[in-house]
Each structure stands twice: as C-alpha cells, then as structure tokens.
Design a protein around this motif. Structure first.
Motif, PDB file in Angstrom:
ATOM      1  N   PHE A 179       0.832  -1.201   0.000  1.00 56.25           N
ATOM      2  CA  PHE A 179       0.000   0.000   0.000  1.00 56.25           C
ATOM      3  C   PHE A 179       0.869   1.254   0.000  1.00 56.25           C
ATOM      4  O   PHE A 179       0.531   2.257  -0.655  1.00 56.25           O
ATOM      5  N   ALA A 180       1.999   1.224   0.718  1.00 63.90           N
ATOM      6  CA  ALA A 180       2.878   2.392   0.800  1.00 63.90           C
ATOM      7  C   ALA A 180       3.450   2.779  -0.563  1.00 63.90           C
ATOM      8  O   ALA A 180       3.861   3.934  -0.761  1.00 63.90           O
ATOM      9  N   ASN A 181       3.485   1.832  -1.502  1.00 64.61           N
ATOM     10  CA  ASN A 181       3.981   2.112  -2.848  1.00 64.61           C
ATOM     11  C   ASN A 181       2.860   2.431  -3.827  1.00 64.61           C
ATOM     12  O   ASN A 181       3.112   2.608  -5.027  1.00 64.61           O
ATOM     13  N   HIS A 182       1.631   2.501  -3.324  1.00 66.91           N
ATOM     14  CA  HIS A 182       0.472   2.742  -4.184  1.00 66.91           C
ATOM     15  C   HIS A 182       0.128   4.230  -4.212  1.00 66.91           C
ATOM     16  O   HIS A 182       0.420   4.972  -3.266  1.00 66.91           O
ATOM     17  N   GLU A 183      -0.517   4.657  -5.282  1.00 69.82           N
ATOM     18  CA  GLU A 183      -0.912   6.054  -5.411  1.00 69.82           C
ATOM     19  C   GLU A 183      -1.888   6.478  -4.312  1.00 69.82           C
ATOM     20  O   GLU A 183      -1.946   7.659  -3.943  1.00 69.82           O
ATOM     21  N   PHE A 184      -2.647   5.542  -3.770  1.00 73.97           N
ATOM     22  CA  PHE A 184      -3.574   5.885  -2.692  1.00 73.97           C
ATOM     23  C   PHE A 184      -2.816   6.378  -1.455  1.00 73.97           C
ATOM     24  O   PHE A 184      -3.271   7.295  -0.778  1.00 73.97           O
ATOM     25  N   TYR A 185      -1.672   5.756  -1.178  1.00 78.56           N
ATOM     26  CA  TYR A 185      -0.886   6.207  -0.027  1.00 78.56           C
ATOM     27  C   TYR A 185      -0.327   7.601  -0.281  1.00 78.56           C
ATOM     28  O   TYR A 185      -0.334   8.460   0.623  1.00 78.56           O
ATOM     29  N   ARG A 186       0.136   7.842  -1.488  1.00 79.70           N
ATOM     30  CA  ARG A 186       0.674   9.173  -1.809  1.00 79.70           C
ATOM     31  C   ARG A 186      -0.404  10.240  -1.658  1.00 79.70           C
ATOM     32  O   ARG A 186      -0.113  11.397  -1.377  1.00 79.70           O
ATOM     33  N   ALA A 187      -1.660   9.840  -1.836  1.00 81.84           N
ATOM     34  CA  ALA A 187      -2.771  10.792  -1.709  1.00 81.84           C
ATOM     35  C   ALA A 187      -3.065  11.147  -0.257  1.00 81.84           C
ATOM     36  O   ALA A 187      -3.566  12.242   0.027  1.00 81.84           O
ATOM     37  N   ILE A 188      -2.780  10.238   0.681  1.00 82.86           N
ATOM     38  CA  ILE A 188      -3.163  10.479   2.087  1.00 82.86           C
ATOM     39  C   ILE A 188      -1.998  10.786   3.016  1.00 82.86           C
ATOM     40  O   ILE A 188      -2.222  11.235   4.137  1.00 82.86           O
ATOM     41  N   LYS A 189      -0.762  10.556   2.573  1.00 85.47           N
ATOM     42  CA  LYS A 189       0.351  10.635   3.528  1.00 85.47           C
ATOM     43  C   LYS A 189       0.555  12.034   4.094  1.00 85.47           C
ATOM     44  O   LYS A 189       1.139  12.198   5.166  1.00 85.47           O
TER      45      LYS A 189
END
Length: 596
Positions: free
Chosen positions: A254-264
């Motif tokens: 998940f940390a390498n997914h675009e969703f994580y980049r959206a919430i970090k």
C-alpha cells in the motif's frame, strides 16, 4: 429457489476462511467496539457449547464479463464482523484497535478448576489458578500435556484428571460449531440491504456504509480492498500520526500505491474541526462522484448492476470502482480538504462543537468538490457552500431520513443547478415566518447543542464580535480557548429566586466573557452589576470591565445582542429580557446569513 442456506462450520474452519480470503473481513483496520468482557462471554459460550448467533454472508452476484461468461464472486460478510474480530483476537492473538485507534491485545484467562473465563488482569497474573492466555493452548503452540504439567506444578493439590479434561475441553473450542447463513447470490441488492438493516435493528447498529465497506474489502480485481485501506488509513492518520510509520513498515504494497501518496500528507497535518470517520468519507465521495445519496445504489453499482436490464455487467462494476476511486482521492486531496476547511472556518465555524450535524458538513464538502470539478469560480463556490451549510443546519435538513434528503438534494442540484435549487430551498424554508417566529422559537432552549444557537455563535465569530464587557477580547478567542460562558442573569441569583434549571440555563441567558469578569459579577442582579459597570466606565476603575466609555459599552451590548433593558433588570423581568434577546439573536443570524 431458496433465498438462503443455513449450515454449521467449526470455528477453526471459519478462521481458515478468513486467512485465505474466502470471506472478506473488513474490520482489521477499524475500531473494535465490543468490550473485552463481551469477548470473554463469547469464549465462555463456545466452551459450554451454547449458541453464539449466526455469521451471515452473501456471495457477490455473478457478474457478466466482457466475453459473456459469468464470474463467481467472493463471499461478503453481512453480519458478524465483531464476533469474528473477537475470535481472531482471543484465539489467534491478533491485536485489535480500540475507539482511539490504539492497538491493544485482548487476553482471555481461564481457571480450569472453576471453569471460568475472564479478561486477564493483574490479580489473575499473580494467581497460579489462572492460565493467563488461552491462545497458545487452542492454537497448538503449547501441547496439552505441557500445559497440564505446568498447571499441576503450580497447583499440586488439584486433581490431574480434572485439569486434563478441562484443558482438553478448552482446546476443543476450535471445533465448536458456528452457524452460517449464506444469502443466495440471486437476491437483488435491495433485498439484501433490507435483510442487513433488519438484522441490525438491535444491539450495535451497523449502517449501510458497513455493507459497502464489506463489499469493497472483498474486491481485489478493481482494487476495492486498497480503497478500503485508503479510507481506514486516512481516518486513522487524522487522530494517530504515528500510524504512518506502521503503514511504511508493515504494508509496503500500500505504501507504494498512489492511494498512499494521496493520504500521507495527513501524517503531518492537523484537523480538529472536521474529523471524518469511514462513513463520512464514503458518503461524501459517493454523493459527489455519483450524484446519489443511497448506499444501496452504490452496492448495486459496484456489483455491476444494470438498472434497466436488471443484470450484472463487468463493465458497469469496473466503471463504478473507477468513479469511487476518483471520488475518494478527491476527498483526501490536501488542497481540496484544506480549502474546504478554510471556507467552513471563514463562515465562523471555528470549532467542531459549533457544527451539530456532521451530515451537513459532509454534504457541503460534496457540494464543494462537485462545484470545483465543474470549474466554478472560487468566490462563487465559497458563497454557495457557506450558505448551504448554514441553511441545512438552521432547518435541520439532515436530522431525519438523511439518505433520502441527500439523494433528493444532489439530484435537484444536478437538474436545476445549485443557484436555482438553493434559492428554492430558501424560499421554502427561510421566509419571513422562519426569521421572525420559527428561529426565535428555536432559541427558546436550554440545549447548547441547538442548531440555531450554534449558528448564532458562528455568526459572532464571523463578525469577530467582542466578548461581553471586553474591549479587545473576542468571542472567537474565548471559544478557541474554552473561555467562560457567563449567565447574564447569574445562575445562583435565579436559583435563589426559585427559577428551575431549565429556566436559568436558557441559551438567551448565555454570553461569552472573560473569567475575571464572570467571577466578579458573582450573584448580583443585572441592574446591580450594570450600575457598577457604568460607574467604572465613567471613572476608569476597570474592575468589572475593560471598556472605557459609555458609547463603547452600548456598542458592546449591541454586538452581543443584549437588550438595553438589562440596565434595569431584576428577576421579575427575566422572561421579558429573554424574549427580547431571542429576537435580537435571530436578527443577528439573519444578517449573518445574508452576508455569506
């Protein structure tokens, strides 16, 4: 064809299904709402062979693929999340989240002599009569013979045969049967939703949002399971910044997914005004992107439902998951999120306690995202979002059947445009009768959670009004610092004159003031302390007030919507004072609304 089937499965098999993903359990990253004592009772019931209720599943509908074939869907857990989480916590040893998003272990202790279970505590840890944790025995981490020897060594007086029998019974918990009701895949979404709602009418009520979350957690083909994590992780990061490291260390995929980049970004952000939970995130994203308000529609669309042909099509499911992903990423987008909060704060809602309806806030954010996606100028967006938020709070728009109201509002906005529909709502709900009578009546209350009173306080913050009898201190600052709320007719003064609590705690008797002023006024009647205030203003002694002229004093009373009658008031004129102040407060709210 039967609409459901009922069968029994051992606990061990149920847990193996969870580990293999045959049943999607969406509760791993959600707060566990059961008390530890309820987990204990569940284990005790299994040990004694008592029924523990049914786990209810529904297999996703067979979806027509592009090649014409049908796909067999995974089972979605409809009811039983908390029981299964309890089993994985007590038997597997999995840590769970409490309501504050802190990971905790629930360790169940067992007294084989008394055949009693309990939540492990210090007394049990010190007592040799208690086995501190049932998990290793049930999971074969400790053999029965080793467990018996250990217990016998610590309790030499016990009957070894009795202990052997009871530890063996403990181990057999994994073989105990749990009832499973499997709803047929042919059932339509509306029927399954109705079953879901009826199941949860008692006990801990689960919403249709839980149904949707179960649905997306079971999906891997369209990354629904990652959308589920996006929602849960974002909500947790708002209240637990340290969880970011957990994501990076333990969920590299998940940390390498675009969703994580959206919430970090939220790991370094702060938000005490709008603290959405998973329902808020899901509802807002769904309403904005799909222009619908009913979660049952979302379940249908994610299943690939073609509303015209009543069939299920892969293309519809694929497009629906794509739209949901876009809605969710737009919700958590830092720019969108922070700009929306700036709009809310600029309307005077500087603290979450001033917003009594989270649904009004959610819909306002949906409206903001919608108008922004349509390219409306920012100034116009702010105007409509502020007005919608305040209007919906004042009329209690979402206090009843929220889903139906949301569904109606977003569809009407789509059809008529936000300007025309808002104007229609104002004409229908905010006419002269509302401002002159309805709103005034709403302020006749002792509840500080009253919508009208909270909007009044937001208006005072919006206008940057001064605190009562203060020259520089603002009401905004006192609300932010949780400053004193003062009774204009002091509470003890009214009590001494036989007024009941409901009377002296009227919101029209409240005003924000500095603590020193509040203390010095004490139990004096308004006519007495206002005489001293006027005297101080003229001689400059500055004990009760920091105001320095009568002109400024009268302006301070006006800005706090206090009738000049206060200068001559004792308890006999209290009700007349309240009537006049409620009218002034209502006029302030109307002026505020028209300024937005």
């Amino acid at each position: 064809m039967a609409k459901y089937s009922v069968h029994q499965q051992p606990v061990d098999t149920l847990l193996s299904w969870i580990k293999s993903g045959e049943i999607a359990i969406p509760e791993i990253q959600r707060p566990f709402v059961w008390k530890a004592t309820k987990v204990r009772d569940l284990i005790d019931s299994l040990y004694k062979g008592y029924p523990v209720g049914y786990i209810i599943t529904w297999r996703n509908p067979d979806v027509k693929l592009k090649n014409g074939e049908l796909s067999a869907g995974k089972k979605v857990l409809i009811d039983g999340q908390q029981r299964i989480t309890a089993l994985t916590a007590a038997i597997v040893g999995q840590r769970v989240l409490n309501k504050n998003y802190k990971e905790i272990s629930i360790r169940i202790a067992f007294n084989p002599v008394a055949e009693k279970f309990d939540v492990l505590n210090k007394a049990h840890e010190r007592s040799p009569q208690w086995i501190n944790n049932i998990n290793p025995i049930i999971n074969d981490e400790i053999s029965i013979s080793k467990a018996i020897r250990k217990y016998k060594n610590e309790n030499p007086e016990v009957d070894e045969d009795l202990i052997e029998e009871r530890i063996e019974n403990l181990k057999k918990i994994k073989n105990k049967q749990v009832g499973i009701i499997e709803l047929d895949h042919s059932l339509d979404i509306d029927t399954v939703t109705e079953i879901f709602i009826r199941i949860n009418q008692k006990g801990v009520v689960l919403s249709n949002a839980d149904f949707v979350m179960s649905k997306i957690a079971s999906d891997e083909q369209h990354e629904g399971n990652k959308m589920r994590k996006l929602i849960d992780y974002f909500c947790r990061l708002i209240v637990d910044k340290d969880f970011n490291k957990h994501i990076q260390d333990n969920d590299s995929e998940f940390a390498n997914h675009e969703f994580y980049r959206a919430i970090k970004w939220m790991a370094g952000g702060t938000d005490s005004l709008y603290v959405p939970d998973y329902i808020d995130v899901l509802r807002t994203a769904f309403t904005y992107k799909f222009s619908r308000g009913k979660f049952s529609d979302l379940v249908a669309l994610l299943s690939g439902r073609n509303f015209e042909t009543r069939s299920y099509e892969d293309e519809i499911a694929e497009n629906s998951y794509k739209m949901l992903a876009e809605g969710l990423t737009n919700f958590v987008n830092q720019t969108n999120y922070q700009r929306f909060l700036m709009i809310v704060q600029s309307a005077g809602f500087i603290d979450q306690k001033l917003i009594s309806s989270k649904t009004s806030l959610n819909f306002s954010y949906s409206l903001y995202l919608k108008l922004r996606s349509e390219g409306m100028p920012e100034a116009r967006i702010q105007h409509f979002v502020k007005r919608w938020l305040v209007m919906s709070l004042l009329i209690g728009r979402y206090s009843g059947s929220a889903e139906s109201m949301i569904d109606e509002d977003i569809k009407q906005i789509n059809e008529k445009g936000v300007a025309a529909y808002l104007h229609q709502m104002e004409q229908s709900n905010l006419g002269a009768g509302f401002w002159d009578f309805g709103l005034v009546d709403s302020l006749e209350t002792s509840s500080v959670n009253n919508n009208a009173y909270n909007v009044y306080l937001a208006a005072q913050c919006h206008f940057n009004a001064p605190a009562f009898l203060a020259k520089t201190m603002k009401i905004r600052s006192l609300i932010e610092q949780r400053g004193d709320v003062h009774h204009l007719f002091p509470k003890k003064y009214l009590m001494n004159n036989n007024y009941p609590q409901k009377a002296y705690n009227q919101v029209a008797n409240y005003v924000h003031t500095e603590q020193a002023t509040n203390i010095k006024i004490g139990m004096a009647a308004p006519t007495d302390y206002m005489l001293k205030v006027i005297d101080e203003v003229n001689n400059g002694s500055r004990t009760l007030t920091t105001l320095d002229s009568e002109t400024v004093l009268w302006e301070n009373l006006k800005e706090n919507d206090i009738p000049l009658l206060i200068n001559d008031c004792d308890h006999t004129s209290y009700n007349e004072f309240l009537r006049r102040r409620r009218n002034l407060m209502a006029k302030k709210i109307k002026t505020y609304y028209e300024s937005l």
